[in-house]
Design a protein around this motif. Structure first.
Motif, PDB file in Angstrom:
ATOM      1  N   GLY A 179      14.626 -12.731 -17.617  1.00  0.00           N
ATOM      2  CA  GLY A 179      15.242 -11.860 -16.018  1.00  0.00           C
ATOM      3  C   GLY A 179      15.064 -11.065 -15.623  1.00  0.00           C
ATOM      4  O   GLY A 179      14.739 -10.789 -14.521  1.00  0.00           O
ATOM      5  N   THR A 180      14.772  -9.607 -15.904  1.00  0.00           N
ATOM      6  CA  THR A 180      14.555  -8.479 -15.801  1.00  0.00           C
ATOM      7  C   THR A 180      13.416  -8.357 -14.449  1.00  0.00           C
ATOM      8  O   THR A 180      13.392  -7.947 -13.312  1.00  0.00           O
ATOM      9  N   ALA A 181      12.171  -9.150 -15.412  1.00  0.00           N
ATOM     10  CA  ALA A 181      11.035  -9.243 -14.274  1.00  0.00           C
ATOM     11  C   ALA A 181      11.430 -10.049 -13.488  1.00  0.00           C
ATOM     12  O   ALA A 181      10.877  -9.953 -12.185  1.00  0.00           O
ATOM     13  N   VAL A 182      12.205 -11.355 -13.448  1.00  0.00           N
ATOM     14  CA  VAL A 182      12.146 -11.723 -12.231  1.00  0.00           C
ATOM     15  C   VAL A 182      12.943 -11.249 -11.200  1.00  0.00           C
ATOM     16  O   VAL A 182      13.586 -12.093  -9.650  1.00  0.00           O
ATOM     17  N   SER A 183      14.272 -10.889 -11.768  1.00  0.00           N
ATOM     18  CA  SER A 183      15.158 -10.384 -10.489  1.00  0.00           C
ATOM     19  C   SER A 183      13.598  -8.938  -9.681  1.00  0.00           C
ATOM     20  O   SER A 183      14.374  -8.888  -8.509  1.00  0.00           O
ATOM     21  N   ARG A 184      13.349  -8.316 -10.940  1.00  0.00           N
ATOM     22  CA  ARG A 184      12.538  -7.109  -9.812  1.00  0.00           C
ATOM     23  C   ARG A 184      11.376  -8.123  -8.525  1.00  0.00           C
ATOM     24  O   ARG A 184      11.330  -8.026  -7.776  1.00  0.00           O
ATOM     25  N   ALA A 185      10.765  -9.468  -9.255  1.00  0.00           N
ATOM     26  CA  ALA A 185      10.312 -10.026  -8.342  1.00  0.00           C
ATOM     27  C   ALA A 185      11.031 -10.533  -7.149  1.00  0.00           C
ATOM     28  O   ALA A 185      10.097 -10.187  -6.133  1.00  0.00           O
ATOM     29  N   ASN A 186      11.972 -11.100  -7.400  1.00  0.00           N
ATOM     30  CA  ASN A 186      13.012 -11.604  -5.814  1.00  0.00           C
ATOM     31  C   ASN A 186      14.070 -10.476  -6.366  1.00  0.00           C
ATOM     32  O   ASN A 186      14.898 -11.552  -6.653  1.00  0.00           O
ATOM     33  N   PRO A 187      14.321  -9.579  -5.302  1.00  0.00           N
ATOM     34  CA  PRO A 187      15.181  -8.913  -5.339  1.00  0.00           C
ATOM     35  C   PRO A 187      16.141  -9.751  -4.803  1.00  0.00           C
ATOM     36  O   PRO A 187      17.705  -9.190  -4.236  1.00  0.00           O
ATOM     37  N   ASP A 188      15.736 -10.876  -3.143  1.00  0.00           N
ATOM     38  CA  ASP A 188      17.084 -11.150  -2.382  1.00  0.00           C
ATOM     39  C   ASP A 188      17.676 -12.657  -3.659  1.00  0.00           C
ATOM     40  O   ASP A 188      18.177 -12.882  -3.222  1.00  0.00           O
ATOM     41  N   LYS A 189      16.991 -13.029  -4.755  1.00  0.00           N
ATOM     42  CA  LYS A 189      17.718 -13.957  -4.990  1.00  0.00           C
ATOM     43  C   LYS A 189      18.963 -14.030  -6.767  1.00  0.00           C
ATOM     44  O   LYS A 189      19.047 -12.637  -7.084  1.00  0.00           O
ATOM     45  N   ILE A 190      19.194 -15.103  -6.636  1.00  0.00           N
ATOM     46  CA  ILE A 190      20.532 -15.052  -7.582  1.00  0.00           C
ATOM     47  C   ILE A 190      20.188 -14.635  -9.218  1.00  0.00           C
ATOM     48  O   ILE A 190      19.343 -16.069  -9.427  1.00  0.00           O
ATOM     49  N   VAL A 191      19.821 -14.510 -10.193  1.00  0.00           N
ATOM     50  CA  VAL A 191      19.112 -14.728 -11.159  1.00  0.00           C
ATOM     51  C   VAL A 191      20.785 -15.196 -12.050  1.00  0.00           C
ATOM     52  O   VAL A 191      21.308 -14.545 -12.491  1.00  0.00           O
ATOM     53  N   ILE A 192      20.381 -16.046 -12.858  1.00  0.00           N
ATOM     54  CA  ILE A 192      21.132 -16.834 -14.065  1.00  0.00           C
ATOM     55  C   ILE A 192      20.450 -17.042 -15.404  1.00  0.00           C
ATOM     56  O   ILE A 192      19.610 -17.456 -15.466  1.00  0.00           O
ATOM     57  N   SER A 193      21.017 -16.281 -16.249  1.00  0.00           N
ATOM     58  CA  SER A 193      20.790 -15.926 -18.039  1.00  0.00           C
ATOM     59  C   SER A 193      21.480 -17.068 -18.856  1.00  0.00           C
ATOM     60  O   SER A 193      22.435 -15.950 -18.547  1.00  0.00           O
ATOM     61  N   TYR A 194      21.179 -18.614 -19.056  1.00  0.00           N
ATOM     62  CA  TYR A 194      22.137 -18.703 -19.488  1.00  0.00           C
ATOM     63  C   TYR A 194      21.589 -18.768 -20.769  1.00  0.00           C
ATOM     64  O   TYR A 194      20.484 -18.998 -21.263  1.00  0.00           O
ATOM     65  N   GLN A 195      22.509 -18.436 -21.891  1.00  0.00           N
ATOM     66  CA  GLN A 195      22.386 -18.510 -23.505  1.00  0.00           C
ATOM     67  C   GLN A 195      23.350 -18.463 -24.264  1.00  0.00           C
ATOM     68  O   GLN A 195      24.515 -18.434 -24.671  1.00  0.00           O
ATOM     69  N   GLY A 196      22.680 -18.810 -25.742  1.00  0.00           N
ATOM     70  CA  GLY A 196      23.405 -18.902 -26.618  1.00  0.00           C
ATOM     71  C   GLY A 196      23.211 -18.199 -27.766  1.00  0.00           C
ATOM     72  O   GLY A 196      23.349 -17.600 -27.456  1.00  0.00           O
TER      73      GLY A 196
END
Ligand code: TPP
Lengths: 479, 350
Positions: free
Chosen positions: A88-105
């Motif tokens: 998610g760290t890299a996804v949000s940095r690569a897509n700074p205008d998007k909303i990143v959800i991390s869903y975890q158990g």
């Protein structure tokens, strides 16, 4: 089974679960009474209401929610066990205008991925984390999780979780709340309608903040696992109320939504002209010094430079290589490192030649510059017959034992001290090398000094220029 | 462009920068740390991402995230760190994500030491992580190649949508040579078809799960077909005085440089030794080595900084056609050219 009519799914869900294999593309894979489905629905509704469906990237973990990507309408990553916050760290940095959800158990987030969640939270990454705490490993058949309660029977705690051997339940929301960076931290539960409403509010707050790119959001959700707990769905609701709530108190632990400032990430520079300009590579700074006549024996140099750490051994070698490069030679510089680096001594190898350079280590050098006695003793033995040895006669009070080499005792440390700064030893050595080999003109070396001592003031450059001269002249006047 | 004296590790950073790599995720380890340090210095000047991850595991998963987001991305490490990256690499290959990993090899096993070795060969060249996948592997032996091959690695990664390794050793990473920097790329292949990126968002799925047995078999067969096409099209190697050689020495990385000196010393003594240097380790130059016998080579000596990893591939390629021997040094030691020549004399009575 009788086919039920779905009145309306939130638009955050896909109409048809196209990624789901098999025929049942209209229902989830979750067990009856499981909390995942409820939380999915709350997220999907919020995605619709906040109008972020076309801007949301969902990271599915390893665990029962591994197939979250079946259901949500959005961009999707399925990731290794526990690593969603890193991805998610890299996804949000690569897509700074998007909303990143991390869903975890809880196994995913609190056990195998414990460090990843802590570090991502501590960096304040722009991720909204939904953490399903069901006190068990659901996916793999009911093993102990870090959140498993004291005395709870699981397939790997058949006698109940024993704090003496298994520790006590980890309270992740409280741990995350210890960190400075997170914006929103809450613990909510799914065990009755009133709490589902509070969960709904927390989900919305987290996603609203994510939409505004306000950093790290953490929502821990207590959730039922009838299959893992081996209880009826109704009993599970009671079990949360009676057993989990005392250990995992509910509430908003932190809400800095109002104060948080949005994370801004500028576009990376990729345009070739701009790249070169920003890196200062637009002009060719090479000097292209003309070569003088160099004696045959010095036309191809394999040099070992050695001494104490702190005598500038590495920089002597680098300066020789840099200057030689400007005369159009092939050069290599290799530091001693690894098993060679012992006992505060340092050495490096430099090759200067017109042919392609083979092995970079000067195993049998034709030039040794020895700044102290152990270095001379060690490396004169390795020299080829007829090679040249420049040694620091200030510190080396003996003569070399080899008689089939040319020796140049130069009081390198003494000359540096006379100039008033022992740190110029390395440059005195370079001057001496230039005089012995005839390979470099001292004025060319001096011309390059500002490059070697970037950011240093003129007096330091001038001092080093005197040092080049001192080494050079000493050799010229004495040999 | 001008030639600049720089470490191999820094040259790799420039290769990445010129290739349009927009993110570097890494964790420090000697002798690879200058790659992270170089990226930390240069990437922010270009608004590109440098992040020191909490571990190599995190770093490779960040690479997974950036690659899946359609960015050119890189990480670098050495032995122990590469071991930690294996699960993530398997996911990258399984999800068909292009990425570049530089491995500057050090001594092992365990903590070993920081001297140069080539003992990551098997874990990098044979796949390393779980499942049926391969890494493409380029093996530079100079600072210039550290730059050029890193750049090339990004192209290959895109072409095959697969992890590509730049596999080198402490010597090449730590040494300095003149490097002529390449020009920055003007074009990066479009990835909107498969990546999660863009405005509006491409709602793609980055995933390696195939629950259906036949689906997963088909995906494995597709990967296999990809690797066969890699073998067909991407073999790279270099020869030095092989045309009349009776003895071929085979080595890569820093060893191939020493072997070049060995060949010159041998020739000066009238011994016909030639150097064969695999540049790609996967795909391995099998056909070229298999053809040694037809070219008049009689003996093959593999030299490596591992106790017999490269030689396995040499022997598989030779298929028993020629006498094949191994000479190795490990622990951070690098053999000298003369040491190898003496071994040749001993082995073959020349
Ligand atoms: C590296 C790795 N180790 C172990 C597993 C096996 N595994 C799959 S799911 C899981 C536990 C998931 O439990 P949790 O995170 O609590 O999620 P839940 O299934 O309860 O929703 C484990 C151990 C795996 N896939 N990968």
């Amino acid at each position: 089974m009788e086919k039920k009519t779905v009145l309306r799914k939130p638009a955050g869900f896909l109409d048809v679960y196209k990624h789901k294999p098999g025929a049942e593309k209209d229902r989830t894979h979750y067990c009856p009474g499981c909390g995942h489905g409820i939380l999915h629905k709350l997220i999907a509704e919020a995605m619709e209401d906040l109008e972020i469906i076309d801007d949301t990237i969902i990271i599915s973990p390893v665990g029962c929610s591994v197939f979250a990507y079946y259901y949500f309408d959005g961009g999707h990553f399925q990731v290794p066990h526990g690593r969603a916050p890193a991805v998610g760290t890299a996804v949000s940095r690569a897509n700074p205008d998007k909303i990143v959800i991390s869903y975890q158990g809880d196994g995913d987030l609190a056990a195998i991925g414990g460090n990843n969640i802590l570090q991502a939270a501590n960096r304040g990454e722009s991720i909204a984390v939904f953490f399903v705490n069901n006190a068990i490993y659901g996916m793999t058949g009911g093993q102990m999780a870090p959140t498993t309660l004291e005395g709870q029977v699981t397939t790997t705690t058949p006698y109940g979780r024993n704090p003496a051997t298994d520790g006590l339940p980890l309270r992740m929301a409280e741990i995350i709340n210890q960190l400075e960076a997170p914006t929103f931290v809450a613990r909510v539960s799914l065990h009755n309608p009133a709490n589902i409403r509070k969960t709904r509010a927390a989900v919305r707050q987290a996603l609203q903040n994510a939409k505004e790119h306000k950093g790290f959001q953490f929502v821990e959700v207590l959730s039922m696992c009838p299959s893992g707990w081996k209880q009826t769905p109704v009993n599970c609701l009671k079990w949360i109320e009676e057993k989990m709530l005392p250990i995992f108190p509910l509430g908003t632990l932190r809400d800095r939504s109002a104060e948080a400032t949005p994370v801004v990430r500028p576009e990376p520079v990729l345009e070739p002209g701009k790249v070169l300009e920003k890196l200062g590579l637009t002009e060719d700074k090479s000097r292209g010094f003309a070569r003088g006549t160099v004696a045959e024996e010095y036309s191809e140099m394999s040099i070992r430079i050695a001494g104490f750490g702190g005598q500038g051994i590495m920089s002597t070698g680098q300066i020789l290589a840099q200057v030689a490069m400007e005369y159009g030679y092939n050069v290599s510089w290799l530091p001693s490192y690894g098993p060679e680096m012992r006992g505060g001594t340092a050495n490096c190898s430099v090759n200067i030649q017109d042919d392609t350079i083979g092995g970079a280590e000067a195993v049998s050098p034709n030039m040794v510059i020895a700044m102290n006695r152990p270095s001379m003793e060690k490396f004169e033995k390795t020299m080829v017959e007829g090679g040249s040895l420049i040694y620091n006669s200030t510190l080396v009070e003996i003569s070399p034992s080899r008689t089939d080499i040319k020796a140049f005792p130069v009081p390198i440390t003494g000359l540096a001290n006379e100039l008033g700064d022992i740190r110029v030893q390395s440059v005195v050595g370079v001057g001496a090398y230039a005089a012995v080999t005839g390979m470099f003109r001292p004025e060319d070396i001096i011309e390059m000094l500002p490059q070697f001592f970037k950011g240093k003031n003129k007096s330091i450059i001038d001092l080093n220029a005197s040092a080049v001269r001192a080494g050079y002249d000493y050799v010229k006047n004495n040999f | 462009m001008a030639r600049t004296l720089m470490k191999g590790n820094h040259a790799a950073v420039y290769g990445a920068v010129m290739a349009g790599c927009t993110a570097y995720y890494g964790y420090p380890i000697t002798p690879a740390s200058e790659i992270a340090e170089g990226a930390a210095e240069i990437f922010p000047k270009l608004n590109r991402t440098f992040l020191q991850a909490e571990s190599e595991i995190a770093a490779i998963n960040m690479v997974y995230g950036a690659a899946g987001s359609g960015r050119r991305v890189m990480t670098a490490s050495s032995g122990p760190g590469i071991s930690l990256k294996m699960e993530g690499l398997s996911y990258c290959a399984g999800s068909a994500l292009p990425c570049v990993v530089v491995d500057v090899m050090r001594g092992g096993p365990g903590l070993g030491n920081i001297g140069p070795e080539q003992s990551d060969y098997n874990q990098v060249v044979k796949g390393g992580g779980h499942g049926n996948y391969r890494n493409l592997v380029l093996a530079p032996n100079s600072c210039q190649e550290m730059c050029d091959f890193t750049m090339l690695a990004f192209d290959l990664a895109d072409r095959y949508r697969n992890p590509v390794f730049v596999l080198t050793d402490g010597v090449i990473g730590q040494m300095m040579e003149a490097v002529e920097l390449p020009k920055p790329v003007t074009h990066i292949p479009d990835r909107s078809e498969w990546a999660v990126c863009g405005t509006p968002l491409n709602k793609n799925l980055i995933n390696s799960i195939y629950l259906d047995l036949d689906d997963l078999e088909r995906w494995n067969m597709a990967l296999d077909a990809k690797y066969r096409s890699v073998k067909e099209n991407e073999v790279r190697y270099e020869e030095y005085l092989m045309d009349d050689a009776k003895i071929a020495v085979v080595g890569y990385g820093c060893v191939s440089r020493v072997l070049r000196s060995t060949v010159e010393m041998a020739r000066a003594r009238g011994i016909k030794v030639g150097l064969f240097r695999p540049i790609t380790l996967f795909p391995f130059p099998e056909k070229q080595i298999r053809a040694f016998a037809d070219r008049g080579v009689e003996k093959v000596l593999t030299v490596e900084l591992s106790t017999g990893q490269l030689v396995d591939d040499v022997n598989l390629s030779l298929q028993g056609t020629l006498k094949s021997d191994l000479y190795y040094r490990v622990g951070g030691n690098v053999p000298s050219a003369l040491e190898i020549l003496n071994r040749i004399s001993e082995l073959y009575g020349v």
